[in-house]
Write a protein that holds these residues in place. Structure first.
Motif, PDB file in Angstrom:
ATOM      1  N   LEU B   9      23.656  -4.154  38.343  1.00 56.04           N
ATOM      2  CA  LEU B   9      22.283  -4.041  37.838  1.00 56.04           C
ATOM      3  C   LEU B   9      21.510  -2.974  38.630  1.00 56.04           C
ATOM      4  O   LEU B   9      20.726  -2.214  38.054  1.00 56.04           O
ATOM      5  CB  LEU B   9      21.570  -5.394  37.926  1.00 56.04           C
ATOM      6  CG  LEU B   9      22.165  -6.507  37.040  1.00 56.04           C
ATOM      7  CD1 LEU B   9      21.451  -7.828  37.287  1.00 56.04           C
ATOM      8  CD2 LEU B   9      22.069  -6.134  35.564  1.00 56.04           C
ATOM      9  N   ALA B  10      21.755  -2.936  39.955  1.00 58.39           N
ATOM     10  CA  ALA B  10      21.076  -1.915  40.780  1.00 58.39           C
ATOM     11  C   ALA B  10      21.508  -0.513  40.348  1.00 58.39           C
ATOM     12  O   ALA B  10      20.678   0.408  40.255  1.00 58.39           O
ATOM     13  CB  ALA B  10      21.398  -2.146  42.251  1.00 58.39           C
ATOM     14  N   VAL B  11      22.820  -0.357  40.047  1.00 62.78           N
ATOM     15  CA  VAL B  11      23.315   0.954  39.585  1.00 62.78           C
ATOM     16  C   VAL B  11      22.648   1.322  38.261  1.00 62.78           C
ATOM     17  O   VAL B  11      22.275   2.479  38.032  1.00 62.78           O
ATOM     18  CB  VAL B  11      24.862   0.931  39.453  1.00 62.78           C
ATOM     19  CG1 VAL B  11      25.367   2.142  38.678  1.00 62.78           C
ATOM     20  CG2 VAL B  11      25.509   0.896  40.823  1.00 62.78           C
ATOM     21  N   THR B  12      22.468   0.325  37.396  1.00 65.59           N
ATOM     22  CA  THR B  12      21.816   0.595  36.103  1.00 65.59           C
ATOM     23  C   THR B  12      20.386   1.095  36.320  1.00 65.59           C
ATOM     24  O   THR B  12      19.952   2.062  35.682  1.00 65.59           O
ATOM     25  CB  THR B  12      21.805  -0.684  35.239  1.00 65.59           C
ATOM     26  OG1 THR B  12      23.141  -1.154  35.131  1.00 65.59           O
ATOM     27  CG2 THR B  12      21.245  -0.410  33.856  1.00 65.59           C
ATOM     28  N   VAL B  13      19.652   0.428  37.242  1.00 58.91           N
ATOM     29  CA  VAL B  13      18.276   0.865  37.540  1.00 58.91           C
ATOM     30  C   VAL B  13      18.303   2.305  38.058  1.00 58.91           C
ATOM     31  O   VAL B  13      17.510   3.158  37.624  1.00 58.91           O
ATOM     32  CB  VAL B  13      17.624  -0.080  38.584  1.00 58.91           C
ATOM     33  CG1 VAL B  13      16.293   0.473  39.069  1.00 58.91           C
ATOM     34  CG2 VAL B  13      17.432  -1.463  37.993  1.00 58.91           C
ATOM     35  N   ALA B  14      19.244   2.590  38.967  1.00 59.98           N
ATOM     36  CA  ALA B  14      19.352   3.949  39.531  1.00 59.98           C
ATOM     37  C   ALA B  14      19.672   4.962  38.431  1.00 59.98           C
ATOM     38  O   ALA B  14      19.101   6.057  38.392  1.00 59.98           O
ATOM     39  CB  ALA B  14      20.421   3.984  40.615  1.00 59.98           C
ATOM     40  N   LEU B  15      20.582   4.572  37.510  1.00 60.19           N
ATOM     41  CA  LEU B  15      20.965   5.490  36.424  1.00 60.19           C
ATOM     42  C   LEU B  15      19.775   5.807  35.529  1.00 60.19           C
ATOM     43  O   LEU B  15      19.540   6.973  35.182  1.00 60.19           O
ATOM     44  CB  LEU B  15      22.075   4.865  35.564  1.00 60.19           C
ATOM     45  CG  LEU B  15      23.493   4.889  36.099  1.00 60.19           C
ATOM     46  CD1 LEU B  15      24.436   4.179  35.128  1.00 60.19           C
ATOM     47  CD2 LEU B  15      23.971   6.318  36.296  1.00 60.19           C
ATOM     48  N   ALA B 168      27.446  -3.305  32.742  1.00 63.05           N
ATOM     49  CA  ALA B 168      26.231  -4.029  33.147  1.00 63.05           C
ATOM     50  C   ALA B 168      25.739  -4.983  32.063  1.00 63.05           C
ATOM     51  O   ALA B 168      25.003  -5.925  32.370  1.00 63.05           O
ATOM     52  CB  ALA B 168      25.137  -3.037  33.513  1.00 63.05           C
ATOM     53  N   VAL B 169      26.156  -4.763  30.799  1.00 58.23           N
ATOM     54  CA  VAL B 169      25.692  -5.648  29.710  1.00 58.23           C
ATOM     55  C   VAL B 169      26.192  -7.084  29.933  1.00 58.23           C
ATOM     56  O   VAL B 169      25.375  -8.019  29.997  1.00 58.23           O
ATOM     57  CB  VAL B 169      26.099  -5.100  28.317  1.00 58.23           C
ATOM     58  CG1 VAL B 169      25.737  -6.096  27.221  1.00 58.23           C
ATOM     59  CG2 VAL B 169      25.413  -3.771  28.056  1.00 58.23           C
ATOM     60  N   PRO B 170      27.540  -7.288  30.081  1.00 59.19           N
ATOM     61  CA  PRO B 170      27.970  -8.681  30.346  1.00 59.19           C
ATOM     62  C   PRO B 170      27.423  -9.211  31.674  1.00 59.19           C
ATOM     63  O   PRO B 170      27.162 -10.414  31.807  1.00 59.19           O
ATOM     64  CB  PRO B 170      29.503  -8.586  30.379  1.00 59.19           C
ATOM     65  CG  PRO B 170      29.832  -7.142  30.474  1.00 59.19           C
ATOM     66  CD  PRO B 170      28.681  -6.375  29.927  1.00 59.19           C
ATOM     67  N   ALA B 171      27.223  -8.290  32.653  1.00 59.18           N
ATOM     68  CA  ALA B 171      26.672  -8.740  33.953  1.00 59.18           C
ATOM     69  C   ALA B 171      25.273  -9.315  33.742  1.00 59.18           C
ATOM     70  O   ALA B 171      24.938 -10.369  34.302  1.00 59.18           O
ATOM     71  CB  ALA B 171      26.617  -7.562  34.927  1.00 59.18           C
ATOM     72  N   ALA B 172      24.485  -8.655  32.900  1.00 56.53           N
ATOM     73  CA  ALA B 172      23.121  -9.149  32.632  1.00 56.53           C
ATOM     74  C   ALA B 172      23.180 -10.484  31.896  1.00 56.53           C
ATOM     75  O   ALA B 172      22.445 -11.426  32.227  1.00 56.53           O
ATOM     76  CB  ALA B 172      22.358  -8.117  31.812  1.00 56.53           C
ATOM     77  N   LEU B 173      24.078 -10.569  30.924  1.00 56.43           N
ATOM     78  CA  LEU B 173      24.156 -11.795  30.118  1.00 56.43           C
ATOM     79  C   LEU B 173      24.654 -12.984  30.938  1.00 56.43           C
ATOM     80  O   LEU B 173      24.396 -14.142  30.591  1.00 56.43           O
ATOM     81  CB  LEU B 173      25.080 -11.562  28.920  1.00 56.43           C
ATOM     82  CG  LEU B 173      24.513 -10.646  27.823  1.00 56.43           C
ATOM     83  CD1 LEU B 173      25.576 -10.292  26.795  1.00 56.43           C
ATOM     84  CD2 LEU B 173      23.312 -11.297  27.143  1.00 56.43           C
ATOM     85  N   ALA B 174      25.374 -12.661  32.013  1.00 58.01           N
ATOM     86  CA  ALA B 174      25.954 -13.744  32.827  1.00 58.01           C
ATOM     87  C   ALA B 174      24.913 -14.475  33.665  1.00 58.01           C
ATOM     88  O   ALA B 174      25.197 -15.543  34.204  1.00 58.01           O
ATOM     89  CB  ALA B 174      27.035 -13.157  33.741  1.00 58.01           C
ATOM     90  N   ILE B 175      23.729 -13.901  33.819  1.00 60.86           N
ATOM     91  CA  ILE B 175      22.716 -14.533  34.673  1.00 60.86           C
ATOM     92  C   ILE B 175      21.815 -15.427  33.818  1.00 60.86           C
ATOM     93  O   ILE B 175      21.154 -14.944  32.895  1.00 60.86           O
ATOM     94  CB  ILE B 175      21.864 -13.470  35.403  1.00 60.86           C
ATOM     95  CG1 ILE B 175      22.771 -12.556  36.208  1.00 60.86           C
ATOM     96  CG2 ILE B 175      20.824 -14.125  36.299  1.00 60.86           C
ATOM     97  CD1 ILE B 175      22.093 -11.297  36.677  1.00 60.86           C
ATOM     98  N   ALA B 176      21.850 -16.694  34.152  1.00 60.33           N
ATOM     99  CA  ALA B 176      21.034 -17.641  33.378  1.00 60.33           C
ATOM    100  C   ALA B 176      19.617 -17.663  33.943  1.00 60.33           C
ATOM    101  O   ALA B 176      19.401 -18.126  35.065  1.00 60.33           O
ATOM    102  CB  ALA B 176      21.658 -19.024  33.448  1.00 60.33           C
ATOM    103  N   THR B 177      18.692 -17.092  33.228  1.00 57.55           N
ATOM    104  CA  THR B 177      17.289 -17.135  33.657  1.00 57.55           C
ATOM    105  C   THR B 177      16.408 -17.437  32.459  1.00 57.55           C
ATOM    106  O   THR B 177      16.738 -17.096  31.330  1.00 57.55           O
ATOM    107  CB  THR B 177      16.812 -15.785  34.224  1.00 57.55           C
ATOM    108  OG1 THR B 177      17.083 -14.794  33.250  1.00 57.55           O
ATOM    109  CG2 THR B 177      17.418 -15.450  35.552  1.00 57.55           C
ATOM    110  N   ALA B 178      15.299 -18.034  32.745  1.00 59.53           N
ATOM    111  CA  ALA B 178      14.291 -18.253  31.706  1.00 59.53           C
ATOM    112  C   ALA B 178      13.164 -17.269  31.966  1.00 59.53           C
ATOM    113  O   ALA B 178      13.033 -16.751  33.085  1.00 59.53           O
ATOM    114  CB  ALA B 178      13.775 -19.676  31.807  1.00 59.53           C
ATOM    115  N   PRO B 179      12.332 -16.980  30.955  1.00 60.72           N
ATOM    116  CA  PRO B 179      11.180 -16.119  31.216  1.00 60.72           C
ATOM    117  C   PRO B 179      10.340 -16.728  32.326  1.00 60.72           C
ATOM    118  O   PRO B 179      10.110 -17.943  32.340  1.00 60.72           O
ATOM    119  CB  PRO B 179      10.422 -16.118  29.888  1.00 60.72           C
ATOM    120  CG  PRO B 179      11.404 -16.532  28.860  1.00 60.72           C
ATOM    121  CD  PRO B 179      12.381 -17.421  29.548  1.00 60.72           C
TER     122      PRO B 179
END
Lengths: 203, 447
Positions: B9-15, B168-179
Motif C-alpha cells: 500500500l505504501a508503494v502504491t501511495v508512492a507510485l 495492491a488490489v488484493p492487498a487492499a481487499l484483504a484488510i477488513a475495515t469499516a468506514p
C-alpha cells in the motif's frame, strides 16, 4: 540545547548555506552565462581570412563592409547578416548602406595597409577573364612593379563596388555558385577594365 | 500478511504521487513519439496534477460512505488500468485522457490507502507511513522516470506501475475495515496547506525546469539528467538528521526549508556554466528544503484533525493544485523566454560562423545547413550536429569545423541557460511567498 539555539540554529545554517552557494556561483561568473553579445558595428574590428587572393580580399571586404553597413543602419553586423539572409526584396536603404559600408572598408584597408598590391590579383583575374590570348599574354608579361604603378587596388575595388549590382548579389545570396560567379565577374571586369585603360594610355 | 500488505500500500501511495512528476524526463521523447507540440505535451503533467488536485478533497469527503478497502481497491484498479492505457496511448489526446483517469484512480487510491495503512499500522505510524511514502514518491519520481525512459522507453514508466498496483488490489481487499466513525470534525488547516501549495509550485520549478534544461537545453540523455536530479532526493535524506541535530520548532524548520528551496532556485538561476557539477549545490539546497518542509507541512495539515481522510484530501489537493499553479505560471514564462533567446542565439551563431577560420565557401555551406536546421526546429532548441553531419567539407577544414560546432553548441547552452533564468527566479519567488505564509504572525483567537 537552549531555546535560542533551537530558534536560530537551523535558520543560521540555511542562511550560511544559501549565501555560500550563491557567493561561489557569482564569483565564477554566475548570472553572466549568456550568449556572445554582438560587437559594436561602429567600433573598429580586426578581420582575418583563410582564403588567399581575390577570395580572401573579398571576404575581408565583406566582413568590414557589413560592420560599416550595420553602423549606418543601427544594427549589429550579425543582425544585418540575418536580415539579409531572409528571402524577399531589399530596401534601397539596405543596398545603399551596404555599398557605403564596402567603400568604407576599402578606405580602412588602404589606411591600415592591408590591401594587397594589384600585381598579386592580376594573374587570378586573368584566369577568369575572357580576353584574347595575345592581350592576356601581354598583361601577364608585365612586371609586377609596372602593374602596381599602373593599377591601384583601391581604385579597382571602388570601381567594382560602384558598378556591382548589389541588389542582384543579395538576391542570389543563398546560391553559392551564382554569388561566386557575380563577385568574380565584377572584380575581374574591374581589373580588366583598369588594365586595358592603362595599356591604352601607355600605347 | 501485515508485512506484505503495508509495504504494497505504501508503494502504491508512492507510485501515485510519483506520477505527478514521473513523466517530466520523458516529455521530450513523448513530444517526438506522439508528434505533438510543447504546449500540448505539458498537459501530460498538468492534466494529472489538475485532476488529482481537484478531485482529492471531494473524494475524501465522500469516502466516509464506502468501506476503505473497497475504495482503495477500486482506486488502485482504476489507477492500474489507466496506467496501462497510458502505456499504449497512440496520440497525445488519448495519453492526456488516460492521465486524467489515472489521477482519478490515484485520488481514490490515496484516500483509501490512508485508512488502510492506519488499519494496518495504527493511527500514528499509519499516517507517518502514508506521508513518508508520498514524499519519497514525489522526490524519486523524476529520477525513476528518466532512468526508465533511457533504458526502455517513455511507455515503460507506465508499464512498471501496473504489476505493483495489480498486487495492491488484493492487498487492499484483504484488510477488513469499516468506514471510520467520526465524532469530531475539524476545519481544514489553511496555513500549512497554503504553504504546501506555494512550495509545490516552487518545487515544480526546480524539478520540471531543471530536467528540461538538462535534456532540451544542454542535450543530456534522460539517464544523465535522472542521475543529476537524484541529488534532490539524496539531499532530502539529510534533512531529518539535520533537524534532529538542531531541534528547531516546526515553524522554524518549515521557514528554513522554504528559504533553502528559494536559495537553491536562485542558485539554479545563476549558474556560471553548463557544467553539471554547478547544479549540484543548488539542487542540494532544494533537496534539503524539500526534506524539511513537505512531510512536516503534510503532518501539520493532518495532525489531530478529523476526519483524517478529508484532511488528507485537502493536503493532496493543495499540493497538486500548487504543482498546476507552478506549471501555469512557469510554462508561459520559460516558453516566451526560450522564444526571446532565439535572436541572441542566432546572432552569436552568426558571429562565430562569420569569424570562423574557414574558407568562405565552407562558411556559406555551414550557414546554409544551419539555416535549414534552425528553420526545421522552429520553437525548439536545434540539434546543430545534424547540420554539420550533412556537410561535405575539405578534410583540411574538418578540425576547424569541429571546433566551430563545439563553440556553437556552447552558445546554444548559454542561450538555453539564460532562457531558464527568469523561470527559476519566479520559482524562488514562489518559495519566498511560501516562507511569508509561515512567518506572518497568526491572528490571536479570542479566548
Amino acid at each position: 540545547m537552549t531555546t535560542r539555539a533551537q530558534l536560530l540554529g537551523l535558520p543560521a545554517v540555511a542562511v550560511a548555506l544559501v549565501s555560500g552557494v550563491l557567493a561561489v556561483q557569482l564569483n565564477h561568473g554566475g548570472g553572466t552565462f549568456e550568449p556572445l553579445a554582438p560587437a559594436d558595428p561602429c567600433a573598429e574590428r580586426t578581420v582575418t581570412a583563410q582564403a588567399q587572393g581575390i577570395d580572401g580580399l573579398t571576404e575581408r571586404l565583406v566582413l568590414l563592409g557589413l560592420d560599416g553597413a550595420g553602423c549606418r543602419l543601427g544594427l549589429s553586423r550579425e543582425a544585418l547578416t540575418l536580415q539579409l539572409a531572409q528571402p524577399g526584396p531589399r530596401t534601397d536603404e539596405e543596398v545603399d548602406a551596404l555599398r557605403a559600408g564596402l567603400l568604407d572598408a576599402v578606405d580602412r584597408m588602404k589606411e591600415d595597409g592591408t590591401l594587397p598590391p594589384a600585381s598579386e590579383l592580376v594573374d587570378e583575374a586573368m584566369d577568369n577573364a575572357d580576353l584574347n590570348s595575345f592581350l592576356e599574354a601581354a598583361i601577364r608579361a608585365l612586371p609586377a612593379s609596372v602593374i602596381d604603378a599602373a593599377l591601384k587596388t583601391d581604385d579597382v575595388l571602388v570601381n567594382t563596388i560602384e558598378d556591382l549590382d548589389l541588389r542582384a548579389v543579395l538576391e542570389n545570396i543563398d546560391d553559392q555558385d551564382e554569388l561566386d560567379a557575380q563577385m568574380n565577374a565584377a572584380v575581374t571586369q574591374a581589373v580588366k577594365d583598369a588594365l586595358l585603360d592603362r595599356l591604352r594610355n601607355l600605347i | 500478511m501485515r508485512r506484505v500488505v503495508g509495504p504494497l500500500l505504501a508503494v502504491t501511495v508512492a507510485l501515485v504521487l510519483a506520477d505527478s512528476a514521473v513523466v517530466t524526463l520523458a516529455l521530450p521523447d513523448i513530444l517526438l513519439n506522439l508528434h505533438t507540440s510543447v504546449a500540448q505535451v505539458a498537459w501530460v503533467l498538468i492534466s494529472f496534477n489538475l485532476v488529482l488536485g481537484l478531485v482529492a478533497a471531494p473524494m475524501a469527503i465522500g469516502s466516509g460512505l464506502v468501506q476503505p478497502r473497497i475504495l482503495g481497491a477500486v482506486g488502485i484498479a482504476l489507477f492500474a488500468g489507466s496506467s496501462a492505457w497510458c502505456a499504449v496511448a497512440g496520440t497525445i489526446e488519448v495519453l492526456i485522457a488516460a492521465r486524467c483517469l489515472q489521477a482519478l484512480g490515484g485520488a481514490l487510491a490515496l484516500v483509501g490507502c490512508l485508512e488502510l495503512l492506519v488499519a494496518v499500522y495504527g493511527e500514528r505510524r499509519g499516517v507517518a507511513t502514508w506521508v513518508t511514502a508520498g514524499v519519497v514518491g514525489t522526490a524519486v519520481g523524476p529520477v525513476a522516470g528518466g532512468l526508465l525512459t533511457q533504458a526502455f522507453s517513455w511507455q515503460a514508466i507506465f508499464v512498471v506501475q501496473v504489476p505493483f498496483a495489480v498486487l495492491a488490489v488484493p492487498a487492499a481487499l484483504a484488510i477488513a475495515t469499516a468506514p471510520p466513525l467520526v465524532q469530531d470534525r475539524h476545519r481544514p488547516a489553511i496555513r500549512p496547506n497554503l504553504t504546501l501549495a506555494l512550495l509545490s509550485a516552487a518545487l515544480t520549478a526546480a524539478l520540471f525546469l531543471l530536467v528540461l534544461l538538462l535534456v532540451q537545453g544542454w542535450g543530456h540523455s534522460p539517464a544523465v539528467a535522472a542521475l543529476t536530479v537524484s541529488v534532490v532526493p539524496l539531499a532530502a535524506l539529510a534533512a531529518r538528521p539535520l533537524a534532529r541535530l538542531l531541534r528547531p520548532p516546526p515553524d522554524v524548520e518549515v521557514a528554513a526549508g522554504c528559504f533553502l528551496v528559494a536559495g537553491g532556485l536562485a542558485g539554479l538561476a545563476l549558474l556560471p556554466s553548463s557544467n553539471l557539477a554547478w547544479t549540484i549545490a543548488p539542487q542540494a539546497l532544494v533537496g534539503l528544503g524539500l526534506g524539511l518542509t513537505v512531510d512536516r507541512l503534510t503532518s501539520q495539515a493532518m495532525e489531530m484533525r478529523l476526519p483524517r481522510a478529508q484532511h488528507a484530501g485537502w493536503t493532496i489537493g493543495a499540493r497538486h493544485l500548487g504543482v498546476v499553479l507552478g506549471l501555469a505560471i512557469l510554462t508561459p514564462v520559460f516558453t516566451a523566454d526560450l522564444q526571446d533567446a532565439q535572436v541572441p542565439a542566432q546572432e552569436a551563431i552568426t558571429a562565430l560562423v562569420l569569424d570562423a577560420p574557414l574558407q568562405p565557401d565552407s562558411k556559406i555551406a555551414i550557414a546554409e545547413a544551419l539555416g535549414a536546421e534552425l528553420t526545421q526546429q522552429e520553437g525548439r532548441i536545434p540539434d546543430l550536429h545534424r547540420a554539420f553531419a550533412t556537410l561535405d567539407l575539405d578534410p583540411s577544414e574538418r578540425p576547424a569545423a569541429a571546433a566551430l560546432e563545439r563553440e556553437l553548441d556552447g552558445q546554444l547552452e548559454r542561450a538555453a541557460t539564460w532562457a531558464f533564468r527568469d523561470s527559476f527566479l519566479v520559482g524562488a519567488l514562489l518559495a519566498l511567498l511560501a516562507l511569508v505564509t509561515v512567518v506572518v504572525p497568526r491572528r490571536r483567537s479570542a479566548s
